[in-house]
Enzyme design. Structure first.
Site, PDB file in Angstrom:
ATOM      1  N   LYS A  82      68.156  54.413  62.111  1.00  0.00           N
ATOM      2  CA  LYS A  82      66.882  53.870  61.623  1.00  0.00           C
ATOM      3  C   LYS A  82      67.031  52.680  60.689  1.00  0.00           C
ATOM      4  CE  LYS A  82      63.163  55.343  61.992  1.00  0.00           C
ATOM      5  NZ  LYS A  82      62.452  56.496  61.482  1.00  0.00           N
ATOM      6  N   HIS A 111      41.455  44.197  69.898  1.00  0.00           N
ATOM      7  CA  HIS A 111      41.436  45.670  70.078  1.00  0.00           C
ATOM      8  C   HIS A 111      42.859  46.218  70.242  1.00  0.00           C
ATOM      9  CE1 HIS A 111      37.077  45.222  71.088  1.00  0.00           C
ATOM     10  NE2 HIS A 111      37.529  44.107  71.621  1.00  0.00           N
ATOM     11  N   SER A 132      67.480  55.778  56.961  1.00  0.00           N
ATOM     12  CA  SER A 132      66.962  57.149  56.952  1.00  0.00           C
ATOM     13  C   SER A 132      68.069  58.078  56.481  1.00  0.00           C
ATOM     14  CB  SER A 132      66.517  57.531  58.367  1.00  0.00           C
ATOM     15  OG  SER A 132      66.574  58.935  58.535  1.00  0.00           O
ATOM     16  N   GLU A 137      55.374  48.926  54.495  1.00  0.00           N
ATOM     17  CA  GLU A 137      54.589  50.160  54.371  1.00  0.00           C
ATOM     18  C   GLU A 137      54.117  50.370  52.931  1.00  0.00           C
ATOM     19  OE1 GLU A 137      56.557  53.570  56.655  1.00  0.00           O
ATOM     20  OE2 GLU A 137      58.025  51.975  56.707  1.00  0.00           O
TER      21      GLU A 137
END
Ligand code: ARG
Length: 467
Positions: A283, A156, A277, A290
């Protein structure tokens, strides 16, 4: 534009219809398979005495010229010729003269396109199988390097019990090997030679279909001409295996994204597989992971498109079947690219697991151990669960991890706790108690690494034999 075939038509095709019907913009990718299939068909016609040796020789060398022209970029595909098959045949006839018109004897584009698709998918499946092994070996390498690293295991997405990092990585590898089996199994049904089925009823000519199959390296020939030209279940199976694979890759990538966040901080991806970024200089984004996660969606879409395309088709060939191409091509491209990128991303990643102190102090990972400790002292499990639940509630109230309670505090909750309770609270000990086959204990993980290593060695041995 005048129609490329057929004396039956008085009018030429409407320009809009021509564009709508044309598949050459995408099926040109099949040119090598198409020519390979045509060469085999031509040789089969010659063997049956339908073409003379000289005619067949001319056609085969003409086909080879067409192939060379396409490969050197000289060939101009003509949309008005509908598809790759007509384009190749037209050019062949230009090169060798009217004898080129004999190539299509006893063949239809219906069995021809099916053959091309099978040749194409056979090659792509072999490539996917190889890439799965490449990613699998990256995973196994990381597992080997991380046998002694313990991380929180989650259910979970809540901290559950400690596990060896290697065990977690090998869980992904198990799924990947099942994907490999699915592709290998689909390959058996892709690897069937349909030529000789002609339009739908079978060829009028006494062609030796086993000979064609042998020339093209197919172990089987199709048994029913109507089925052979009308079904694309082999393509659906490929895309379905691909969709399941992408689902697994996507889940793995989801974890890579989570684990590379500051909140988890368990993994650092190499610069080579991350991006920056345009606005935030600090970043380092896990874009590769992704994108794989994102691309899984398009492969599921292709599977749905194929199933929907097929579902109401009467036997045998229907033009709807032309719609399989882009779905299949994009699936193969997406899967191959995703596997290759992930193999690199995984091989170059650095794991930064939490320290043993953090493991012991955060998330009550060894609460189940404390319950099992009480069980060993004769407390029924349900009661033990209740006692440790109360102990955890007490810890939360005091802001202390389990291992920082005093024996007196333990005893205040249950007199069954004794001084040796502290021994069971270490994450390291907890993992090694999971010594059942398939568990996360060190010896079990090493056993699996050895097993998986053997599997890869035998895959490589077989590959060595077949090449
Ligand atoms: N372009 C067609 C396809 O991809 C080739 C077969 C065409 N056959 C036909 N009878 N029109 O399916």
């Amino acid at each position: 534009m005048k129609k490329p075939w057929g004396g039956r038509f008085k009018q030429s095709t409407d320009a809009l219809m021509e564009k709508f019907s044309s598949s050459v913009a995408f099926d040109r990718r099949l040119y090598a398979c198409d020519i390979e299939g045509s060469v085999a068909h031509c040789k089969t016609l010659a063997k049956a005495g339908i073409l003379t040796r000289a005619e067949a020789g001319k056609i085969v060398s003409g086909l080879r010229k067409v192939l060379a022209e396409i490969e050197s970029g000289k060939f101009e595909f003509d949309e008005s010729l509908e598809d790759v098959h007509m384009n190749v045949e037209r050019r062949l006839t230009q090169l060798v003269g009217p004898v080129g018109g004999k190539l299509h004897t006893g063949r239809s584009r219906n069995d021809q396109v099916c053959l091309d698709a099978r040749l194409y998918l056979r090659r792509e499946t072999a490539a996917v199988l190889e890439l799965i092994v490449r990613l699998g070996k990256s995973l196994l390498g990381q597992a080997r390097r991380n046998v002694d690293v313990v991380v929180p295991g989650y259910t979970h997405l809540q901290r559950a019990q400690p596990v060896r990092l290697a065990h977690h990585l090998l869980a992904h590898l198990e799924a990947l090997l099942r994907d490999r089996e699915r592709f290998a199994d689909a390959l058996k049904r892709i690897d069937v030679m349909p030529l000789g089925s002609a339009a739908l009823a079978g060829s009028n000519y006494p062609v030796d279909r086993r000979y064609t199959a042998k020339l093209l390296g197919f172990p089987e020939v199709s048994h029913n001409s109507i089925d052979a030209v009308g079904d694309r279940d082999f393509a659906v199976e490929f895309v379905s295996a691909a969709a399941i694979l992408m689902m697994h890759l996507s889940r793995f990538c989801e974890e890579i994204v989570l684990w590379s966040s500051a909140e988890f901080g368990f993994i650092e991806l190499s610069d080579a597989f991350t991006t920056g970024s345009s606005i935030m200089p600090q970043k380092k984004n896990p874009d590769a992971a992704e994108l794989v996660r994102g691309k899984s969606g398009r492969v599921y879409g292709h599977l749905m498109a194929l199933l929907a395309m097929m579902k109401s088709l009467p036997l045998a060939y229907n033009r709807d079947l032309q719609e399989d191409k882009e779905a299949v091509f994009d699936t193969a491209d997406t899967v191959k690219m995703s596997l290759a990128v992930m193999a690199g991303m995984v091989a170059t990643a650095r794991f930064k697991p939490p320290s043993p102190e953090r493991l012991e102090s955060e998330g009550f990972l060894t609460a189940t151990e404390a319950a099992d400790y009480l069980v060993l002292k004769g407390v029924p499990f349900r009661e033990a669960h209740e006692i440790v639940g109360q102990t955890v509630a007490y810890c939360l109230q005091k802001g202390k991890p389990l291992a920082r309670l005093s024996l007196a505090e333990f005893k205040a909750i249950s007199p069954r706790f004794e001084a040796d309770v502290f021994k069971c609270l270490s994450a390291e000990k907890s993992v090694d108690r999971k010594a059942v086959y398939g568990g996360t204990a060190r010896k079990r993980v090493l056993e699996q690494i050895a097993r998986l290593d053997k599997i890869f060695k035998s895959i490589e041995k077989r590959r060595g034999k077949s090449s």
